[in-house]
Design a protein around this motif. Structure first.
Motif, PDB file in Angstrom:
ATOM      1  N   HIS A 110      73.644  77.347  -4.536  1.00  0.00           N
ATOM      2  CA  HIS A 110      73.191  77.765  -6.153  1.00  0.00           C
ATOM      3  C   HIS A 110      71.674  77.508  -6.201  1.00  0.00           C
ATOM      4  O   HIS A 110      71.383  77.911  -7.334  1.00  0.00           O
ATOM      5  CB  HIS A 110      74.332  76.713  -7.129  1.00  0.00           C
ATOM      6  CG  HIS A 110      73.255  76.795  -8.304  1.00  0.00           C
ATOM      7  ND1 HIS A 110      73.894  77.814  -9.392  1.00  0.00           N
ATOM      8  CD2 HIS A 110      72.541  75.541  -9.532  1.00  0.00           C
ATOM      9  CE1 HIS A 110      73.329  77.578 -10.626  1.00  0.00           C
ATOM     10  NE2 HIS A 110      73.089  76.615 -10.624  1.00  0.00           N
ATOM     11  N   HIS A 114      68.634  79.624  -7.504  1.00  0.00           N
ATOM     12  CA  HIS A 114      67.221  79.653  -8.476  1.00  0.00           C
ATOM     13  C   HIS A 114      66.006  79.951  -8.254  1.00  0.00           C
ATOM     14  O   HIS A 114      64.976  80.597  -9.200  1.00  0.00           O
ATOM     15  CB  HIS A 114      67.122  78.314  -9.707  1.00  0.00           C
ATOM     16  CG  HIS A 114      68.678  77.596 -10.296  1.00  0.00           C
ATOM     17  ND1 HIS A 114      68.601  78.635 -11.593  1.00  0.00           N
ATOM     18  CD2 HIS A 114      69.319  76.772 -10.095  1.00  0.00           C
ATOM     19  CE1 HIS A 114      69.132  78.050 -12.425  1.00  0.00           C
ATOM     20  NE2 HIS A 114      70.166  77.117 -11.151  1.00  0.00           N
ATOM     21  N   SER A 135      66.406  71.980 -13.505  1.00  0.00           N
ATOM     22  CA  SER A 135      67.984  72.360 -14.347  1.00  0.00           C
ATOM     23  C   SER A 135      69.037  71.830 -14.877  1.00  0.00           C
ATOM     24  O   SER A 135      67.751  70.461 -14.949  1.00  0.00           O
ATOM     25  CB  SER A 135      68.991  73.516 -13.392  1.00  0.00           C
ATOM     26  OG  SER A 135      69.589  72.550 -11.860  1.00  0.00           O
ATOM     27  N   GLY A 136      70.104  71.445 -14.970  1.00  0.00           N
ATOM     28  CA  GLY A 136      71.133  70.507 -15.723  1.00  0.00           C
ATOM     29  C   GLY A 136      71.604  69.460 -14.687  1.00  0.00           C
ATOM     30  O   GLY A 136      71.061  68.360 -15.091  1.00  0.00           O
ATOM     31  N   GLY A 137      70.777  69.844 -13.488  1.00  0.00           N
ATOM     32  CA  GLY A 137      71.763  68.813 -11.973  1.00  0.00           C
ATOM     33  C   GLY A 137      70.894  68.763 -11.326  1.00  0.00           C
ATOM     34  O   GLY A 137      71.035  67.727 -10.514  1.00  0.00           O
ATOM     35  N   GLY A 162      67.085  68.739 -17.132  1.00  0.00           N
ATOM     36  CA  GLY A 162      67.930  68.871 -17.967  1.00  0.00           C
ATOM     37  C   GLY A 162      68.830  68.179 -18.957  1.00  0.00           C
ATOM     38  O   GLY A 162      69.015  67.865 -20.339  1.00  0.00           O
ATOM     39  N   ASP A 166      68.607  66.966 -22.930  1.00  0.00           N
ATOM     40  CA  ASP A 166      70.277  66.519 -23.549  1.00  0.00           C
ATOM     41  C   ASP A 166      70.982  65.188 -24.017  1.00  0.00           C
ATOM     42  O   ASP A 166      71.052  65.066 -24.376  1.00  0.00           O
ATOM     43  CB  ASP A 166      71.240  67.178 -22.313  1.00  0.00           C
ATOM     44  CG  ASP A 166      71.469  68.728 -21.705  1.00  0.00           C
ATOM     45  OD1 ASP A 166      70.557  69.565 -22.610  1.00  0.00           O
ATOM     46  OD2 ASP A 166      71.816  69.051 -20.598  1.00  0.00           O
ATOM     47  N   GLY A 179      69.149  70.675 -24.606  1.00  0.00           N
ATOM     48  CA  GLY A 179      68.455  70.941 -24.417  1.00  0.00           C
ATOM     49  C   GLY A 179      67.614  72.439 -25.136  1.00  0.00           C
ATOM     50  O   GLY A 179      66.659  72.339 -25.837  1.00  0.00           O
ATOM     51  N   ASP A 183      64.154  72.256 -27.652  1.00  0.00           N
ATOM     52  CA  ASP A 183      62.968  73.422 -27.644  1.00  0.00           C
ATOM     53  C   ASP A 183      62.863  74.035 -29.316  1.00  0.00           C
ATOM     54  O   ASP A 183      61.462  73.625 -30.471  1.00  0.00           O
ATOM     55  CB  ASP A 183      63.785  74.202 -27.076  1.00  0.00           C
ATOM     56  CG  ASP A 183      62.340  75.966 -26.352  1.00  0.00           C
ATOM     57  OD1 ASP A 183      61.595  75.084 -27.414  1.00  0.00           O
ATOM     58  OD2 ASP A 183      62.952  75.856 -25.364  1.00  0.00           O
ATOM     59  N   GLY A 270      67.571  76.158 -15.546  1.00  0.00           N
ATOM     60  CA  GLY A 270      67.876  76.375 -17.384  1.00  0.00           C
ATOM     61  C   GLY A 270      66.476  75.733 -17.965  1.00  0.00           C
ATOM     62  O   GLY A 270      66.132  76.950 -18.715  1.00  0.00           O
ATOM     63  N   ASN A 274      62.465  76.837 -21.270  1.00  0.00           N
ATOM     64  CA  ASN A 274      61.966  75.604 -22.337  1.00  0.00           C
ATOM     65  C   ASN A 274      59.952  76.550 -23.136  1.00  0.00           C
ATOM     66  O   ASN A 274      59.484  76.723 -22.057  1.00  0.00           O
ATOM     67  CB  ASN A 274      62.206  74.698 -21.884  1.00  0.00           C
ATOM     68  CG  ASN A 274      61.257  73.685 -23.273  1.00  0.00           C
ATOM     69  OD1 ASN A 274      59.654  73.790 -23.512  1.00  0.00           O
ATOM     70  ND2 ASN A 274      62.162  73.386 -24.091  1.00  0.00           N
ATOM     71  N   THR A 301      68.894  80.299 -16.380  1.00  0.00           N
ATOM     72  CA  THR A 301      70.263  79.473 -16.751  1.00  0.00           C
ATOM     73  C   THR A 301      70.880  80.448 -15.576  1.00  0.00           C
ATOM     74  O   THR A 301      70.377  81.627 -15.472  1.00  0.00           O
ATOM     75  CB  THR A 301      70.432  79.686 -18.590  1.00  0.00           C
ATOM     76  OG1 THR A 301      70.665  80.828 -18.911  1.00  0.00           O
ATOM     77  CG2 THR A 301      69.716  78.621 -18.725  1.00  0.00           C
ATOM     78  N   ASP A 302      71.976  79.615 -15.856  1.00  0.00           N
ATOM     79  CA  ASP A 302      73.333  80.126 -14.660  1.00  0.00           C
ATOM     80  C   ASP A 302      73.487  81.637 -14.342  1.00  0.00           C
ATOM     81  O   ASP A 302      73.452  81.542 -15.404  1.00  0.00           O
ATOM     82  CB  ASP A 302      74.476  79.164 -14.456  1.00  0.00           C
ATOM     83  CG  ASP A 302      73.947  77.546 -14.070  1.00  0.00           C
ATOM     84  OD1 ASP A 302      72.769  77.553 -13.412  1.00  0.00           O
ATOM     85  OD2 ASP A 302      74.653  76.447 -14.036  1.00  0.00           O
TER      86      ASP A 302
HETATM   87  O1  KG4 Z   1      69.836  76.015 -15.059  1.00  0.00           O
HETATM   88  P1  KG4 Z   1      70.706  75.377 -15.576  1.00  0.00           P
HETATM   89  O2  KG4 Z   1      71.792  77.020 -16.328  1.00  0.00           O
HETATM   90  O3  KG4 Z   1      72.125  74.877 -15.057  1.00  0.00           O
HETATM   91  C1  KG4 Z   1      72.800  74.212 -13.794  1.00  0.00           C
HETATM   92  O4  KG4 Z   1      72.560  74.135 -13.076  1.00  0.00           O
HETATM   93  O5  KG4 Z   1      72.282  72.984 -14.790  1.00  0.00           O
HETATM   94  O6  KG4 Z   1      70.280  74.715 -16.741  1.00  0.00           O
HETATM   95  C2  KG4 Z   1      71.368  74.272 -17.820  1.00  0.00           C
HETATM   96  C3  KG4 Z   1      69.971  73.103 -18.450  1.00  0.00           C
HETATM   97  C4  KG4 Z   1      70.685  72.251 -19.491  1.00  0.00           C
HETATM   98  O7  KG4 Z   1      70.227  70.824 -18.993  1.00  0.00           O
HETATM   99  C5  KG4 Z   1      70.162  72.226 -20.570  1.00  0.00           C
HETATM  100  O8  KG4 Z   1      69.293  71.256 -21.937  1.00  0.00           O
HETATM  101  C6  KG4 Z   1      68.900  73.415 -20.186  1.00  0.00           C
HETATM  102  O9  KG4 Z   1      68.918  73.407 -18.923  1.00  0.00           O
HETATM  103  N1  KG4 Z   1      67.339  74.109 -20.820  1.00  0.00           N
HETATM  104  C7  KG4 Z   1      66.873  73.828 -21.586  1.00  0.00           C
HETATM  105  C8  KG4 Z   1      67.004  74.845 -22.370  1.00  0.00           C
HETATM  106  N2  KG4 Z   1      67.415  76.583 -22.299  1.00  0.00           N
HETATM  107  C9  KG4 Z   1      69.057  75.332 -20.942  1.00  0.00           C
HETATM  108  N3  KG4 Z   1      66.267  73.030 -21.670  1.00  0.00           N
HETATM  109  C10 KG4 Z   1      65.328  72.733 -22.636  1.00  0.00           C
HETATM  110  N4  KG4 Z   1      64.628  74.353 -23.243  1.00  0.00           N
HETATM  111  C11 KG4 Z   1      65.615  74.954 -23.277  1.00  0.00           C
HETATM  112  N5  KG4 Z   1      65.198  75.645 -24.213  1.00  0.00           N
END
Ligand code: KG4
Ligand code: ZN
Length: 333
Positions: A110, A114, A135-137, A162, A166, A179, A183, A270, A274, A301-302
């Motif tokens: 994954h 990215h 990302s979120g992880g 992320g 969150d 997130g 923003d 993700g 921002n 994002t994913d």
């Molecule tokens: O890459 P992703 O879609 O999923 C993972 O692989 O984790 O990332 C998701 C993360 C979440 O924590 C979400 O809050 C954050 O990306 N995120 C943002 C924004 N859009 C998504 N954080 C800050 N500002 C944003 N505009």
């Protein structure tokens, strides 16, 4: 021409994409809203939603790309890392399709998806390039020497960027995932109104868990004086937290460029959606004369298109998976 169907199901989004060579013909994402009421992703609920949605999403992606199952040359899917139940739904769908259609299977990590998402559209960075994946992880600084040769030079020792967004958003009473909401509210806030701790980490590594604690203690103190404190200061709180996270990220990115001498730089994942990170990354790049790349919003994002692009390069290298290829919750490269 190679036609690839790509499937991404590592967390709470069900996505399918069709690529003709490295051109994305369709990229559909079904967001699972069920998790919002719980304030985070519930793994079992995510797997069940994937089971319901995966075939309709694949069907729609094929239709949009005017491609039939019989036209396909390979199936790419996310093999790791992620929620194991969610990953298994995508993996088994991909394996079944590759068996029925008798076409190769491409197992994709994954985070490599990215990173290579910045190769989907022109202008593309040249190898080697540096990527900040947020990302979120995960939060990683990666030197990408080729589509299959990547080296992590820095990563978070605790929470991902992320998660920092969150978890602090949750303290402000915002819905998951917070997130994008931070923003949004930050746009009308003062980023220097409040100062929060910037946790230290060795070398090019990151640390974010102390930030959440610093925000928590600050809010507890202020709420004792004014129980409407969060409501009355939401925009400034969001802007100040966002600034702190972006400062930490860009500070390390600048150090990484200095240390590696690589000036083709991209941000992905993700959090690269921002607006403050995007704007300040571009401004810093201009000042330092870097070549900056940010994937289109829908590839941040994913999404399955990024899995398809890694699949495309794997297909060229004949790096095929088999029915025995294990699915893994954790992995690195
Ligand atoms: O890459 P992703 O879609 O999923 C993972 O692989 O984790 O990332 C998701 C993360 C979440 O924590 C979400 O809050 C954050 O990306 N995120 C943002 C924004 N859009 C998504 N954080 C800050 N500002 C944003 N505009
Ligand atoms: Zn992701």
């Amino acid at each position: 021409m190679i036609k690839i169907l790509a499937i991404e199901s590592s967390c709470d989004d069900t996505s399918a994409a069709v690529l003709w060579d490295n051109n994305v013909k369709s990229n559909l994402i079904y967001n699972q809203e069920i998790h919002q009421q719980y304030g985070g992703v519930v793994p079992e609920a995510a797997s069940r939603e994937h089971i319901k949605n995966i075939i309709p999403v694949i069907d729609a992606a094929l239709k949009k790309a005017e491609t039939t199952l019989q036209d396909l040359d390979a199936i790419a899917y996310t093999q790791s890392p992620g929620l194991i139940g969610s990953l298994l739904v995508g993996a088994h769908t991909a394996k079944s399709l590759s068996q029925v259609l008798q076409i190769p299977l491409l197992a994709v990590q994954h985070l490599q998806g990215h990173i290579l998402s910045c190769l989907i559209d022109e202008p593309r960075p040249e190898f080697p390039f540096l990527c900040l994946t947020v990302s979120g992880g995960h939060t990683q600084l990666v030197v990408c020497n080729s589509a299959s040769d990547m080296k992590i030079i820095g990563e978070s020792q605790d929470d991902a960027a992320g998660e920092a967004f969150d978890k602090t958003a949750k303290l402000f009473g915002l819905k998951y995932p917070g997130g994008p909401l931070v923003d949004k509210y930050a746009k009308d806030g003062n980023p220097t109104k409040f100062e929060f701790a910037k946790p230290k980490a060795e070398g090019l590594h990151f640390s974010f868990s102390g930030l959440k604690t610093s925000v928590l203690y600050f809010l507890q103190k202020e709420m004792r004086k004014d129980d409407q404190f969060i409501k009355n200061n939401l925009n400034d709180l969001c802007a100040s937290v966002q600034k702190t996270i972006v400062d930490i990220l860009l500070n390390n990115l600048e150090k990484a460029v200095e240390q590696t001498g690589i000036s083709d730089v991209c941000i992905a994942g993700g959090v690269s959606a921002n607006s403050e990170l995007r704007n300040r990354f571009i401004a810093l790049g201009k000042e330092k004369e870097w070549n900056c790349y940010i994937p289109k919003f829908e590839y941040c994002t994913d999404n399955a298109a990024m899995i398809g692009i890694v699949g495309y390069y794997k297909f060229l290298e004949k790096d095929f998976a088999s029915l025995d290829t294990p699915t893994a919750a954790r992995s690195t490269f």
